[in-house]
Design a protein around this motif. Structure first.
Motif: not given
Length: 577
Positions: A478-489, A459-464, A444-453
């Motif tokens: 790890l950013a993708a982990v943080t974002q997804s876990a914050s939703i699911l927990k 979520f996307i991460c790594g070289t894809c 969505i945004h390379p700085k503010l939301r770098p792993v969200e779509t």
């Protein structure tokens, strides 16, 4: 309609706006607009002091609407929604007007015109706000499980991070073994560890965790549902082909990259001794002392940089981006070559040396150990030909010596190739993955939301999502982990209520709206013995594409209704005194 009480705040943005727009004139022009009871200017509306002033005005003036004219909503929409919420105002009765990117920056040479445009834009924001209604976020329960697609270094690290938070993880890898490209690498920079050793350690950690299920030789074949509760089907080829269905609350895509494959004849590719950097690294990792290629000692190596990257005039399909990691990888390979064969002569032909940050030390080490660097112009690239005595001849004009032409004799020419997007057409179709102009997946945004779509819960991460080195890939995982876990927990997720809505009294199902929806958010349902359209609010992104497709006017967009859009148009067209 009851009289509204709206507060309007126009930002100077430290000169970014006020250098080109008369902010005071904008404030005075909108002060008498219907419903406006407070109109102020501020140096920085996003500052703590200005936020406190807005909160005080909302409480003391009993405001029921808020307009902030400043920068792009992509930067501070949620900032001012939070301000409204803290003051007791419904955050969806707030409108942000972009008079920086859309006005002051677009008209730097016309202060009078920029000011007039800013007045019209703010008036339109006020007109929309007058017709806003309190909305509540959509609340959806979540399944405490995540699907990770890809078991390279990013995917494995994401799985371990998620498992350690207590979330169940399903990892799908299409190859027969996990590890991706890192598993095939020797010594890596900057830590000097071997790729296979890193992957083995990660796989051991995965095997220790009972809440991680790893499927190899597998692929995703179907996805339905929405954030919080996706239903996915996984096809596993071994030991016998079968399909497995699982429920997950989020999906992380870490499918990696491919390497650019040079064309026949590109920098001599196809000639014996012209190889890619990937092949050269395998050569360096071979057992035994000395550097040898097909039984012959290698004494001279020439590297050609930016092969498959920064192809500014390459036409359609050209890779115009910089692959970032290539310069670092090449100078690191030079150090490995010196370790294996101290007497080897190495020449680096580059366009621009981009060993960023601490990787500059690799460049300095290569120089110190005797590597020679020559800079060429992209309009006059090096020529690679078959030379005499089994050698290769490389001709290059060096910009660092005022264009002097050099002929280099080489046993090996190493083409430093960049990363390119992996072919994932089927996965893109299944997950509705957003693809950028460069072919990589888009955040969505390379700085503010770098792993969200744009797809909630995906979520996307790594070289894809673009060229990265291994450390950067792990950081994004790890950013993708943080974002997804914050939703699911939390057990539930709140979604934007600015979605399409159907008036079933007007609808007479024709299917036109469903055909226009890129997110498949419109379904057919029975209503009072007839069929009508229904919007799946958890999937709808509020793009509004379906609204004009309805000939009966049965569709509208919450927060941007037809009535609000007409009011904004009227305000934009109003004369400026």
């Amino acid at each position: 309609m009851k009289d509204r009480r709206i507060g309007v705040y126009v930002c100077h943005c430290g000169g970014n706006i006020s250098d080109y727009v008369d902010v005071n004139r904008v404030v005075e022009a909108v002060r008498e607009e219907p419903g406006v009871v407070v109109a102020r200017e501020a140096m920085f509306t996003c500052s703590d002091a200005s936020q406190q002033e807005i909160i005080r005005d909302i409480k003391e003036q009993e405001l029921d609407g808020l307009v902030v004219a400043s920068c792009s909503p992509r930067l501070h929409l949620h900032t001012f929604r939070d301000v409204a919420k803290r003051a007791g105002l419904n955050p969806y009765q707030y409108t942000q007007v972009n008079i920086r990117e859309q006005c002051s920056w677009a008209h730097t040479g016309d202060r009078e015109g920029a000011t007039a445009k800013a007045i019209r834009l703010v008036r339109a924001g006020i007109a929309r706000t007058r017709l806003t209604e309190p909305l509540q976020p959509l609340k959806i329960d979540t399944v405490p499980a995540v699907l990770v697609v890809g078991a390279g270094i990013a995917g494995l690290r994401a799985a371990i991070g998620l498992a350690d938070t207590g979330i169940s993880v399903y990892v799908v890898e299409r190859e027969a073994a996990p590890g991706g490209r890192v598993a095939r690498l020797g010594r890596m920079y900057p830590h000097g560890k071997r790729g296979r050793e890193l992957i083995n350690q990660l796989v051991e950690e995965v095997q220790k965790r009972e809440n991680i299920t790893l499927f190899t030789g597998a692929g995703l074949v179907e996805k339905s549902g929405s954030i919080g509760n996706f239903q996915v089907r996984i096809r596993v080829r071994e030991p016998v082909e079968s399909e497995i269905g699982v429920q997950v609350g989020a999906i992380i895509v870490a499918t990696g990259f491919d390497l650019y494959q040079p064309r026949e004849g590109e920098y001599g590719f196809g000639l014996e001794g012209v190889i890619t950097l990937d092949d050269f690294l395998e050569l360096l990792d071979a057992p035994g002392a000395g550097l040898n290629f097909r039984g012959r000692e290698v004494k001279d190596v020439v590297y050609v940089y930016c092969v498959g990257s920064r192809q500014g005039a390459g036409g359609e399909g050209a890779n115009r981006y910089c692959s970032r990691y290539c310069c670092n990888a090449a100078v690191h390979a030079a150090s490995l070559a010196f370790d294996k064969s101290p007497g080897v002569r190495q020449y680096h032909l580059f366009r621009d040396m981009r060993t960023y940050g601490r990787f500059e030390l690799f460049y300095q080490e290569a120089l110190r150990r005797g590597a020679v660097f020559l800079k060429f112009d992209e309009s006059e690239p090096p020529r690679v030909e078959r030379g005499e005595g089994g050698k290769l001849k490389v001709t290059v004009k060096d910009l660092l010596t005022c264009g002097e032409e050099f002929e280099l004799q080489a046993d090996l020419v190493v083409l430093v190739t960049g990363m390119v997007p992996r072919e994932n057409g089927k996965l893109v179709d299944i997950l509705k993955l957003p693809v950028g102009r460069d072919g990589f997946f888009n955040e969505i945004h390379p700085k503010l939301r770098p792993v969200e779509t744009v797809v909630d819960g995906l979520f996307i991460c790594g070289t894809c999502q673009g060229p990265k080195n291994s450390s950067e890939s792990v950081a994004s995982a790890l950013a993708a982990v943080t974002q997804s876990a914050s939703i699911l927990k939390k057990g539930y997720v709140e979604l934007e209520p600015l979605v399409a809505a159907v008036d079933p009294r007007r609808c007479n199902w024709c299917g036109e709206c469903a055909g226009t929806c890129p997110y498949s958010a419109i379904e057919r349902e029975h209503y009072q013995d007839r069929e009508v359209a229904r919007v799946n609010e958890a999937v709808c992104k509020g793009c509004g594409g379906c609204v004009p497709s309805c000939s009966r006017g049965a569709l509208n967009l919450k927060g941007y209704s037809d009535e609000q859009i007409r009011a904004m148009i009227d305000a934009l067209a109003k004369e400026i005194c």
